[in-house]
Design an enzyme around this catalytic site. Sequence first.
Site, PDB file in Angstrom:
ATOM      1  N   HIS A  13       0.845  -1.196   0.000  1.00 17.39           N
ATOM      2  CA  HIS A  13       0.000   0.000   0.000  1.00 17.39           C
ATOM      3  C   HIS A  13       0.874   1.237   0.000  1.00 17.39           C
ATOM      4  O   HIS A  13       2.102   1.142   0.097  1.00 17.39           O
ATOM      5  CB  HIS A  13      -0.973  -0.020   1.175  1.00 17.39           C
ATOM      6  CG  HIS A  13      -0.342   0.094   2.534  1.00 17.39           C
ATOM      7  ND1 HIS A  13       0.555  -0.829   3.011  1.00 17.39           N
ATOM      8  CD2 HIS A  13      -0.486   1.019   3.524  1.00 17.39           C
ATOM      9  CE1 HIS A  13       0.925  -0.489   4.238  1.00 17.39           C
ATOM     10  NE2 HIS A  13       0.312   0.628   4.581  1.00 17.39           N
TER      11      HIS A  13
ATOM     12  N   HIS B 116       1.241   3.905   2.024  1.00 16.01           N
ATOM     13  CA  HIS B 116       1.753   4.641   3.176  1.00 16.01           C
ATOM     14  C   HIS B 116       3.271   4.651   3.064  1.00 16.01           C
ATOM     15  O   HIS B 116       3.896   3.657   2.658  1.00 16.01           O
ATOM     16  CB  HIS B 116       1.306   3.994   4.494  1.00 16.01           C
ATOM     17  CG  HIS B 116      -0.119   4.317   4.843  1.00 16.01           C
ATOM     18  ND1 HIS B 116      -0.884   3.532   5.680  1.00 16.01           N
ATOM     19  CD2 HIS B 116      -0.912   5.359   4.463  1.00 16.01           C
ATOM     20  CE1 HIS B 116      -2.093   4.067   5.803  1.00 16.01           C
ATOM     21  NE2 HIS B 116      -2.128   5.166   5.079  1.00 16.01           N
TER      22      HIS B 116
ATOM     23  N   ASP C 151       5.787   4.376   4.927  1.00 12.32           N
ATOM     24  CA  ASP C 151       6.680   3.394   5.553  1.00 12.32           C
ATOM     25  C   ASP C 151       6.733   2.081   4.794  1.00 12.32           C
ATOM     26  O   ASP C 151       7.441   1.150   5.201  1.00 12.32           O
ATOM     27  CB  ASP C 151       6.297   3.163   7.032  1.00 12.32           C
ATOM     28  CG  ASP C 151       4.859   2.753   7.227  1.00 12.32           C
ATOM     29  OD1 ASP C 151       3.997   3.194   6.440  1.00 12.32           O
ATOM     30  OD2 ASP C 151       4.567   1.979   8.175  1.00 12.32           O
ATOM     31  N   HIS C 152       6.005   1.995   3.668  1.00 12.18           N
ATOM     32  CA  HIS C 152       6.013   0.749   2.889  1.00 12.18           C
ATOM     33  C   HIS C 152       6.507   0.922   1.454  1.00 12.18           C
ATOM     34  O   HIS C 152       6.680  -0.059   0.747  1.00 12.18           O
ATOM     35  CB  HIS C 152       4.610   0.121   2.883  1.00 12.18           C
ATOM     36  CG  HIS C 152       4.204  -0.322   4.250  1.00 12.18           C
ATOM     37  ND1 HIS C 152       4.290  -1.625   4.671  1.00 12.18           N
ATOM     38  CD2 HIS C 152       3.774   0.391   5.311  1.00 12.18           C
ATOM     39  CE1 HIS C 152       3.906  -1.712   5.942  1.00 12.18           C
ATOM     40  NE2 HIS C 152       3.588  -0.495   6.348  1.00 12.18           N
TER      41      HIS C 152
ATOM     42  N   HIS D 273      -7.226  -1.750   5.944  1.00 13.52           N
ATOM     43  CA  HIS D 273      -6.264  -0.778   6.465  1.00 13.52           C
ATOM     44  C   HIS D 273      -6.639   0.678   6.186  1.00 13.52           C
ATOM     45  O   HIS D 273      -5.809   1.566   6.316  1.00 13.52           O
ATOM     46  CB  HIS D 273      -4.889  -1.092   5.863  1.00 13.52           C
ATOM     47  CG  HIS D 273      -3.786  -0.291   6.465  1.00 13.52           C
ATOM     48  ND1 HIS D 273      -3.608  -0.166   7.827  1.00 13.52           N
ATOM     49  CD2 HIS D 273      -2.774   0.452   5.893  1.00 13.52           C
ATOM     50  CE1 HIS D 273      -2.554   0.590   8.057  1.00 13.52           C
ATOM     51  NE2 HIS D 273      -2.039   0.982   6.909  1.00 13.52           N
TER      52      HIS D 273
ATOM     53  N   ASP E  58       0.003  -3.672   6.203  1.00  8.18           N
ATOM     54  CA  ASP E  58      -0.642  -3.442   7.497  1.00  8.18           C
ATOM     55  C   ASP E  58      -2.105  -3.869   7.419  1.00  8.18           C
ATOM     56  O   ASP E  58      -2.706  -3.749   6.370  1.00  8.18           O
ATOM     57  CB  ASP E  58      -0.602  -1.953   7.829  1.00  8.18           C
ATOM     58  CG  ASP E  58       0.804  -1.388   7.886  1.00  8.18           C
ATOM     59  OD1 ASP E  58       1.773  -2.153   7.981  1.00  8.18           O
ATOM     60  OD2 ASP E  58       0.942  -0.164   7.801  1.00  8.18           O
TER      61      ASP E  58
ATOM     62  N   HIS F  74       6.373  -4.759  12.609  1.00 10.00           N
ATOM     63  CA  HIS F  74       5.663  -3.488  12.498  1.00 10.00           C
ATOM     64  C   HIS F  74       5.206  -2.999  13.877  1.00 10.00           C
ATOM     65  O   HIS F  74       4.141  -2.409  14.020  1.00 10.00           O
ATOM     66  CB  HIS F  74       4.462  -3.642  11.540  1.00 10.00           C
ATOM     67  CG  HIS F  74       3.971  -2.332  10.960  1.00 10.00           C
ATOM     68  ND1 HIS F  74       3.013  -1.564  11.572  1.00 10.00           N
ATOM     69  CD2 HIS F  74       4.297  -1.671   9.820  1.00 10.00           C
ATOM     70  CE1 HIS F  74       2.773  -0.492  10.827  1.00 10.00           C
ATOM     71  NE2 HIS F  74       3.544  -0.530   9.765  1.00 10.00           N
TER      72      HIS F  74
HETATM   73 ZN   LIG Z   1      -0.095   1.594   6.499  1.00  6.23          ZN
HETATM   74 ZN   LIG Z   2       2.939   0.602   8.078  1.00  5.94          ZN
END
Ligand SMILES: [Zn+2]
Ligand SMILES: [Zn+2]
Length: 322
Positions: A63, A65, A67-68, A143, A211, A269
């Site tokens: 996805h 976001h 952090d990914h 998510h 996530d 995570h």
């Molecule tokens: Zn996320």
């Molecule tokens: Zn994340």
Amino acid sequence: MSFYVTFLGIGAAIPRPRRSHTAQLISVEGRSLLVDCGEGTQTRLMHYAGARLAQIEAIFISHLHGDHFLGLYGLLDSMSMMGRTANLRLFGPPALANMLETHKHFTQSKWDFLLLFEPTDPARAAKIYETPLFVVHSFPLSHGVPCTGFRVEAKPNKFRLKKEALPQDLPIAERIALTLGQDITYKNEHFANAVFAEPPYPHASYSFCSDTAYYEEIVPHIKGVNLLYHEATFLARDLAEGETHGHSSAADAARIATMAHAKQLFIGHLSGRYNDSRAHLEEARAIFPNTISPHEGQTYLYNPKKDEWELQVPNNDSNLII
Ligand SMILES: [Zn+2]
Ligand SMILES: [Zn+2]
């Protein structure tokens, strides 16, 4: 068939030292796949997986976001500067195509390889990539933004011949038929597979769920995997009533692993508010005892004879054995 997973990043939204943003390198018989690509993934690839950076054949983004996926721009630029010309497959949410085009437009980046982008469908499960060695499925997670998990599964192993019981002159075609589970006839003699071959060893299957909020709908898609990676951002006591922000607790991850009949559960995570994973492991193991919290840089190899994922010992600080 060798099947490794290297945990390049196991941290959540706000990273901490040794808990970098999410990225995992999967190696199947020397073929390399990258799942998620948080900030700095390329340097951790260099540090923990040596030359694998140049050999990645496909990248899977869960996805959008940061952090990914925020490490993707730099990784692609570096691949080009390092002289990559081989096609690269990229799977991810549809909007990722626009984001990469914007990056290329404003930075004037030119890549000397073909990026073959295939959008994932966050609404339904699908087989998205298949080779003679393995198959990859995506499936929806819960998510708040479009998000998919991935299941990477080796092709089943073959039946193991009892060679000493077979005629020495048995042709290769008949031997292959036996390894595929078939009975054969040779020189008017019947050879039952059940008698002349041992059942196959189990094959590696790995599911990535990060996530996601607690989401029982994923269970059919991860059923029976021998390694389930499931996020465990919080402890159950810290999840406000009815408010998960699209994340799971360690207990949630353990319940999903139980329902899916997973062999082993790896959690990650973890929110930056926690200094270590001890409380998460205690919470998860109360429900699903076979739970591990992998450290950044660790590589696990699937051992089919034991049906277990085993930690590999690095041969030096900068280059793991993979
Ligand atoms: Zn996320
Ligand atoms: Zn994340």
